[in-house]
Design a protein around this motif. Structure first.
Motif, mmCIF file in Angstrom:
data_model
loop_
_atom_site.group_PDB
_atom_site.id
_atom_site.type_symbol
_atom_site.label_atom_id
_atom_site.label_comp_id
_atom_site.label_asym_id
_atom_site.label_seq_id
_atom_site.Cartn_x
_atom_site.Cartn_y
_atom_site.Cartn_z
ATOM 1 N N ASN A 6 0.813 -1.079 -0.060
ATOM 2 C CA ASN A 6 0.065 -0.206 -0.112
ATOM 3 C C ASN A 6 0.924 1.316 -0.206
ATOM 4 O O ASN A 6 0.731 2.245 0.906
ATOM 5 C CB ASN A 6 -0.841 -0.062 1.201
ATOM 6 N N PRO A 7 1.831 1.405 -1.093
ATOM 7 C CA PRO A 7 2.832 2.583 -0.853
ATOM 8 C C PRO A 7 2.290 3.855 -1.340
ATOM 9 O O PRO A 7 3.015 4.701 -0.735
ATOM 10 C CB PRO A 7 3.764 2.096 -2.096
ATOM 11 N N TYR A 8 0.961 3.903 -1.476
ATOM 12 C CA TYR A 8 0.446 5.366 -1.938
ATOM 13 C C TYR A 8 -0.148 5.859 -0.494
ATOM 14 O O TYR A 8 -0.204 7.184 -0.325
ATOM 15 C CB TYR A 8 -0.483 5.303 -3.140
ATOM 16 N N GLY A 36 3.612 -7.594 -3.296
ATOM 17 C CA GLY A 36 3.445 -8.631 -4.263
ATOM 18 C C GLY A 36 2.810 -8.358 -5.562
ATOM 19 O O GLY A 36 3.089 -9.092 -6.423
ATOM 20 N N ASP A 37 2.612 -6.940 -5.729
ATOM 21 C CA ASP A 37 1.975 -6.703 -7.026
ATOM 22 C C ASP A 37 3.204 -5.713 -7.783
ATOM 23 O O ASP A 37 3.800 -4.710 -7.138
ATOM 24 C CB ASP A 37 0.849 -5.720 -7.013
ATOM 25 N N ALA A 55 6.606 2.730 -6.649
ATOM 26 C CA ALA A 55 6.372 3.491 -5.583
ATOM 27 C C ALA A 55 6.762 3.233 -4.141
ATOM 28 O O ALA A 55 7.437 3.593 -3.306
ATOM 29 C CB ALA A 55 4.633 3.552 -5.460
ATOM 30 N N TRP A 56 7.055 1.748 -3.962
ATOM 31 C CA TRP A 56 7.553 1.162 -2.828
ATOM 32 C C TRP A 56 9.161 1.514 -2.666
ATOM 33 O O TRP A 56 9.540 1.774 -1.448
ATOM 34 C CB TRP A 56 7.220 -0.012 -2.533
#
Length: 124
Positions: free
Chosen positions: A63-65, A93-94, A100-101
């Motif tokens: 959930n990097p955003y 995982g995506d 972003a991560w």
């Protein structure tokens, strides 16, 4: 709905337990309700345990955003500096979230490095 309310109330009570019990309890609750457990953990007044922090960071990588550089800057005091070596293993995982991560992870590594240096300077 009633179960969720009770669950959230129980999570809030955990913050009042002694810290070692607190971390163990948060880790158990994290498996069932990541978002609410993180919200409670953000109210802790002590640094998270390494095992809990690793689990939370894996969730955050996906959930990097939501959990971006500004978030890590604000809550760096809760993340143990000793987790810095485990960060390279943490990935979403995506594949679409990887870029972003990576940006957030590199910023977090920088912040944890500064935290380590600061702790070392004051404990020397």
């Amino acid at each position: 709905m009633e179960f969720i309310t009770r669950f959230q109330a129980l999570l809030m009570l955990i913050v009042m337990f002694p810290f070692k019990l607190n971390c163990a309890s948060l880790l158990r609750f994290f498996a069932n309700d990541q978002q609410n457990t993180i919200n409670v953990a953000l109210n802790c007044d002590q640094e998270w345990g390494v095992e809990f922090a690793a689990s939370v960071l894996l969730y955050m990588a996906n959930n990097p955003y939501v959990y971006n550089r500004a978030f890590f800057h604000k809550y760096i005091s809760l993340i143990p500096a000793s987790i810095i070596h485990q960060l390279e293993k943490i990935a979403p995982g995506d594949a679409n979230l990887q870029n972003a991560w990576e940006k957030s992870k590199h910023h977090l590594i920088k912040l944890l490095g500064l935290k380590q240096q600061t702790l070392k300077a004051f404990n020397a």
